[in-house]
Design an enzyme around this catalytic site. Structure first.
Site, PDB file in Angstrom:
ATOM      1  N   VAL A   1      -9.392  -4.230  -1.575  1.00 17.81           N
ATOM      2  CA  VAL A   1      -9.784  -4.793  -0.287  1.00 17.81           C
ATOM      3  C   VAL A   1      -8.727  -4.521   0.775  1.00 17.81           C
ATOM      4  O   VAL A   1      -9.028  -4.468   1.959  1.00 17.81           O
ATOM      5  CB  VAL A   1     -10.016  -6.322  -0.451  1.00 17.81           C
ATOM      6  N   ALA A   2      -7.479  -4.347   0.362  1.00 17.13           N
ATOM      7  CA  ALA A   2      -6.370  -4.218   1.307  1.00 17.13           C
ATOM      8  C   ALA A   2      -6.478  -2.951   2.146  1.00 17.13           C
ATOM      9  O   ALA A   2      -6.792  -1.878   1.646  1.00 17.13           O
ATOM     10  CB  ALA A   2      -5.038  -4.205   0.549  1.00 17.13           C
TER      11      ALA A   2
ATOM     12  N   LEU B   1       0.804  -1.218   0.000  1.00 12.04           N
ATOM     13  CA  LEU B   1       0.000   0.000   0.000  1.00 12.04           C
ATOM     14  C   LEU B   1       0.840   1.273   0.000  1.00 12.04           C
ATOM     15  O   LEU B   1       0.380   2.320  -0.452  1.00 12.04           O
ATOM     16  CB  LEU B   1      -0.928   0.019   1.227  1.00 12.04           C
TER      17      LEU B   1
ATOM     18  N   LYS C   1     -10.111   3.966   8.111  1.00 11.04           N
ATOM     19  CA  LYS C   1     -11.125   3.571   7.149  1.00 11.04           C
ATOM     20  C   LYS C   1     -11.926   4.792   6.652  1.00 11.04           C
ATOM     21  O   LYS C   1     -12.239   4.904   5.476  1.00 11.04           O
ATOM     22  CB  LYS C   1     -12.077   2.523   7.742  1.00 11.04           C
TER      23      LYS C   1
ATOM     24  N   TYR D   1      -8.093   2.632  13.778  1.00 13.75           N
ATOM     25  CA  TYR D   1      -8.648   1.870  12.656  1.00 13.75           C
ATOM     26  C   TYR D   1      -9.873   2.554  12.068  1.00 13.75           C
ATOM     27  O   TYR D   1      -9.934   2.755  10.841  1.00 13.75           O
ATOM     28  CB  TYR D   1      -8.953   0.422  13.060  1.00 13.75           C
TER      29      TYR D   1
END
Length: 163
Positions: free
Chosen positions: A79-80, A60, A157, A153
């Protein structure tokens, strides 16, 4: 309509399900893993037709490998995203690779002429950063990353998806 699709994060839980479904439905799949040293291990637990699955080393946080991985693909499922076992000391350890990885995937997909791009997300991008209580979420909702106690997290996102 089968063809060739790229699924980022091939060693991940959700990517594994998606890769299996695509191959079962006649697709050829390109997938990324951070180290090709894990290819044999990942192939083993995916348990799919090996001639329909090709691994590429891509991370990434770097451009290396992304163009090759997406070459010939008409569809991409990004998806990563970093998912830590423990809360990092520095939220940027998750936020930067999540955001930059999503933007990198979009940039390379566009350069490859991909026709459809899907970015998977998480309830973490919408459900945090508000007082406890019943709440009906809509497509207008986002996690408030400035709300006290919102962990890295959900921040990563939210920022990745909004970028």
């Amino acid at each position: 309509m089968a063809g060739t699709a790229f699924v980022s994060g091939g060693s991940g839980y959700i990517a594994g399900f998606l890769i299996r479904q695509l191959i079962e439905n006649g697709w050829t799949v390109h997938t990324s893993i951070r180290s090709l040293a894990r290819e044999s291990e990942v192939r083993g637990w995916l348990n799919v037709a090996n001639d329909r699955l090709e691994f590429f080393q891509a991370d990434l946080s770097r451009d290396d490998g992304w163009a090759e991985a997406m070459a010939g693909c008409t569809h991409v499922a990004h998806v990563a995203s970093p998912f830590p076992l423990n809360v990092p000391k520095n939220p940027d350890d998750l936020i930067i690779p999540a955001r930059e990885g999503a933007l990198r995937a979009l940039r390379f997909a566009k350069a490859a002429g991909v026709k459809r791009f899907v970015l998977t997300s998480s309830v973490a991008a919408v459900a945090y950063g508000r007082p406890k209580g019943d709440y009906m979420f809509t497509e207008k909702d986002w996690t408030d990353i400035t709300y006290p106690g919102v962990m890295p997290y959900p921040q990563s996102k939210t920022i990745a998806e909004r970028s």
